[in-house]
Scaffold this motif. Structure first.
Motif, PDB file in Angstrom:
ATOM      1  N   GLY A  19     -18.463   0.305 -34.378  1.00 22.30           N
ATOM      2  CA  GLY A  19     -17.308   0.083 -35.234  1.00 22.30           C
ATOM      3  C   GLY A  19     -17.654  -0.369 -36.637  1.00 22.30           C
ATOM      4  N   GLN A  20     -18.943  -0.487 -36.946  1.00 23.33           N
ATOM      5  CA  GLN A  20     -19.366  -0.876 -38.286  1.00 23.33           C
ATOM      6  C   GLN A  20     -20.299   0.193 -38.847  1.00 23.33           C
ATOM      7  OE1 GLN A  20     -20.722  -4.895 -38.748  1.00 23.33           O
ATOM      8  NE2 GLN A  20     -19.264  -5.668 -37.249  1.00 23.33           N
ATOM      9  N   THR A  21     -20.439   0.201 -40.158  1.00 22.79           N
ATOM     10  CA  THR A  21     -21.312   1.171 -40.808  1.00 22.79           C
ATOM     11  C   THR A  21     -22.145   0.497 -41.883  1.00 22.79           C
ATOM     12  OG1 THR A  21     -19.714   1.755 -42.530  1.00 22.79           O
ATOM     13  CG2 THR A  21     -19.617   3.037 -40.474  1.00 22.79           C
ATOM     14  N   LEU A  22     -23.216   1.158 -42.248  1.00 26.49           N
ATOM     15  CA  LEU A  22     -24.028   0.800 -43.404  1.00 26.49           C
ATOM     16  C   LEU A  22     -24.293   2.080 -44.185  1.00 26.49           C
ATOM     17  CD1 LEU A  22     -26.819  -1.528 -41.894  1.00 26.49           C
ATOM     18  CD2 LEU A  22     -24.834  -2.235 -43.230  1.00 26.49           C
ATOM     19  N   SER A  23     -24.601   1.935 -45.446  1.00 24.40           N
ATOM     20  CA  SER A  23     -25.026   3.097 -46.223  1.00 24.40           C
ATOM     21  C   SER A  23     -26.535   3.267 -46.036  1.00 24.40           C
ATOM     22  CB  SER A  23     -24.702   2.902 -47.703  1.00 24.40           C
ATOM     23  OG  SER A  23     -25.542   1.912 -48.262  1.00 24.40           O
ATOM     24  N   TYR A  24     -27.010   4.449 -46.396  1.00 22.65           N
ATOM     25  CA  TYR A  24     -28.457   4.680 -46.351  1.00 22.65           C
ATOM     26  C   TYR A  24     -29.179   3.657 -47.226  1.00 22.65           C
ATOM     27  CZ  TYR A  24     -27.584   9.182 -44.101  1.00 22.65           C
ATOM     28  OH  TYR A  24     -27.193  10.166 -43.228  1.00 22.65           O
ATOM     29  N   GLY A  25     -28.596   3.335 -48.383  1.00 20.19           N
ATOM     30  CA  GLY A  25     -29.193   2.349 -49.276  1.00 20.19           C
ATOM     31  C   GLY A  25     -29.242   0.959 -48.677  1.00 20.19           C
ATOM     32  N   HIS A  53     -24.932   7.815 -36.467  1.00 22.73           N
ATOM     33  CA  HIS A  53     -23.606   8.115 -37.015  1.00 22.73           C
ATOM     34  C   HIS A  53     -23.002   6.937 -37.769  1.00 22.73           C
ATOM     35  CE1 HIS A  53     -22.991   6.354 -33.049  1.00 22.73           C
ATOM     36  NE2 HIS A  53     -21.809   5.952 -33.483  1.00 22.73           N
ATOM     37  N   ARG A  54     -23.562   5.757 -37.622  1.00 25.16           N
ATOM     38  CA  ARG A  54     -23.063   4.565 -38.316  1.00 25.16           C
ATOM     39  C   ARG A  54     -23.649   4.417 -39.714  1.00 25.16           C
ATOM     40  NH1 ARG A  54     -24.055   1.133 -32.931  1.00 25.16           N
ATOM     41  NH2 ARG A  54     -22.400   2.093 -31.693  1.00 25.16           N
ATOM     42  N   VAL A  55     -24.459   5.372 -40.141  1.00 32.00           N
ATOM     43  CA  VAL A  55     -25.067   5.342 -41.462  1.00 32.00           C
ATOM     44  C   VAL A  55     -24.405   6.424 -42.320  1.00 32.00           C
ATOM     45  CG1 VAL A  55     -27.205   5.462 -42.787  1.00 32.00           C
ATOM     46  CG2 VAL A  55     -27.243   4.554 -40.452  1.00 32.00           C
ATOM     47  N   LEU A  56     -23.780   5.978 -43.417  1.00 31.05           N
ATOM     48  CA  LEU A  56     -23.039   6.870 -44.301  1.00 31.05           C
ATOM     49  C   LEU A  56     -23.664   6.914 -45.681  1.00 31.05           C
ATOM     50  CD1 LEU A  56     -19.441   5.636 -43.398  1.00 31.05           C
ATOM     51  CD2 LEU A  56     -20.516   7.772 -42.664  1.00 31.05           C
ATOM     52  N   ILE A  66     -23.676  17.211 -40.857  1.00 33.34           N
ATOM     53  CA  ILE A  66     -23.359  16.536 -39.589  1.00 33.34           C
ATOM     54  C   ILE A  66     -21.983  15.883 -39.620  1.00 33.34           C
ATOM     55  CG2 ILE A  66     -25.750  16.124 -38.863  1.00 33.34           C
ATOM     56  CD1 ILE A  66     -25.462  13.273 -40.054  1.00 33.34           C
ATOM     57  N   ALA A  67     -21.183  16.223 -40.619  1.00 31.23           N
ATOM     58  CA  ALA A  67     -19.910  15.527 -40.856  1.00 31.23           C
ATOM     59  C   ALA A  67     -18.964  15.575 -39.666  1.00 31.23           C
ATOM     60  CB  ALA A  67     -19.228  16.085 -42.099  1.00 31.23           C
ATOM     61  N   ALA A  68     -18.807  16.713 -39.037  1.00 28.32           N
ATOM     62  CA  ALA A  68     -17.852  16.827 -37.934  1.00 28.32           C
ATOM     63  C   ALA A  68     -18.247  15.924 -36.769  1.00 28.32           C
ATOM     64  CB  ALA A  68     -17.731  18.278 -37.479  1.00 28.32           C
ATOM     65  N   GLU A  69     -19.505  15.992 -36.366  1.00 29.70           N
ATOM     66  CA  GLU A  69     -19.956  15.159 -35.247  1.00 29.70           C
ATOM     67  C   GLU A  69     -19.963  13.682 -35.627  1.00 29.70           C
ATOM     68  OE1 GLU A  69     -23.620  14.529 -32.088  1.00 29.70           O
ATOM     69  OE2 GLU A  69     -23.729  16.198 -33.493  1.00 29.70           O
ATOM     70  N   GLN A  70     -20.407  13.379 -36.828  1.00 28.65           N
ATOM     71  CA  GLN A  70     -20.476  11.991 -37.265  1.00 28.65           C
ATOM     72  C   GLN A  70     -19.088  11.367 -37.313  1.00 28.65           C
ATOM     73  OE1 GLN A  70     -22.428  11.430 -41.065  1.00 28.65           O
ATOM     74  NE2 GLN A  70     -22.969   9.327 -40.529  1.00 28.65           N
ATOM     75  N   SER A  71     -18.135  12.054 -37.896  1.00 25.29           N
ATOM     76  CA  SER A  71     -16.785  11.489 -37.985  1.00 25.29           C
ATOM     77  C   SER A  71     -16.149  11.360 -36.606  1.00 25.29           C
ATOM     78  CB  SER A  71     -15.907  12.300 -38.937  1.00 25.29           C
ATOM     79  OG  SER A  71     -15.755  13.620 -38.488  1.00 25.29           O
ATOM     80  N   ALA A  72     -16.430  12.282 -35.701  1.00 21.51           N
ATOM     81  CA  ALA A  72     -15.900  12.175 -34.340  1.00 21.51           C
ATOM     82  C   ALA A  72     -16.480  10.956 -33.621  1.00 21.51           C
ATOM     83  CB  ALA A  72     -16.199  13.449 -33.549  1.00 21.51           C
ATOM     84  N   ARG A  73     -17.771  10.729 -33.775  1.00 20.84           N
ATOM     85  CA  ARG A  73     -18.400   9.556 -33.148  1.00 20.84           C
ATOM     86  C   ARG A  73     -17.854   8.257 -33.734  1.00 20.84           C
ATOM     87  NH1 ARG A  73     -24.431  10.264 -31.209  1.00 20.84           N
ATOM     88  NH2 ARG A  73     -24.361  12.394 -30.438  1.00 20.84           N
ATOM     89  N   LEU A  74     -17.669   8.236 -35.042  1.00 23.24           N
ATOM     90  CA  LEU A  74     -17.108   7.036 -35.673  1.00 23.24           C
ATOM     91  C   LEU A  74     -15.671   6.809 -35.218  1.00 23.24           C
ATOM     92  CD1 LEU A  74     -18.540   7.419 -39.280  1.00 23.24           C
ATOM     93  CD2 LEU A  74     -19.142   5.647 -37.612  1.00 23.24           C
ATOM     94  N   ARG A  75     -14.895   7.869 -35.147  1.00 20.14           N
ATOM     95  CA  ARG A  75     -13.502   7.764 -34.692  1.00 20.14           C
ATOM     96  C   ARG A  75     -13.452   7.188 -33.276  1.00 20.14           C
ATOM     97  NH1 ARG A  75     -12.070  12.179 -36.628  1.00 20.14           N
ATOM     98  NH2 ARG A  75     -12.759  13.498 -34.932  1.00 20.14           N
ATOM     99  N   ALA A  76     -14.368   7.587 -32.420  1.00 21.64           N
ATOM    100  CA  ALA A  76     -14.420   7.076 -31.051  1.00 21.64           C
ATOM    101  C   ALA A  76     -14.699   5.569 -31.016  1.00 21.64           C
ATOM    102  CB  ALA A  76     -15.488   7.820 -30.248  1.00 21.64           C
ATOM    103  N   GLU A  77     -15.292   5.049 -32.093  1.00 18.28           N
ATOM    104  CA  GLU A  77     -15.581   3.618 -32.197  1.00 18.28           C
ATOM    105  C   GLU A  77     -14.512   2.877 -32.995  1.00 18.28           C
ATOM    106  OE1 GLU A  77     -19.508   3.065 -33.785  1.00 18.28           O
ATOM    107  OE2 GLU A  77     -20.456   3.871 -31.981  1.00 18.28           O
TER     108      GLU A  77
END
Length: 95
Positions: A19-25, A53-56, A66-77
């Motif tokens: 449910g949380q994300t970080l940027s690549y930076g 998928h938690r890295v944007l 990988i946008a479709a899979e990444q956003s789906a995984r994030l949505r699931a969280e």
């Protein structure tokens, strides 16, 4: 790239809670690196078993290939992207 660098990046990404994300930076900074691109390369080559998928991107968007899979995984969280990006209020402190 050396094994120690890879492990530092892997450790940072593995520690991102659901449910949380970080940027690549941000991952790079926490791993003691200067290059956000290196984080992307490490995840592409050795991150399949991580919550990659938690890295944007810094602007809160997913990597296009990988946008479709990444956003789906994030949505699931419970992380909802608005118009394909993380809302600005959830991107405070991004590098």
């Amino acid at each position: 790239m050396d094994d120690e660098t890879v492990e530092r990046v892997r450790d940072v990404v593995a520690a991102i809670p659901p449910g949380q994300t970080l940027s690549y930076g941000e991952v790079a900074a926490r791993a003691g690196l200067r290059s956000a691109r290196l984080v992307g390369r490490i995840l592409a080559e050795d991150g399949h078993d991580l919550p990659w998928h938690r890295v944007l991107r810094a602007d809160g968007t997913c990597a296009p290939h990988i946008a479709a899979e990444q956003s789906a995984r994030l949505r699931a969280e419970g992380v909802l992207l608005v118009d394909g990006r993380l809302p600005p209020e959830l991107r405070r402190g991004r590098s």
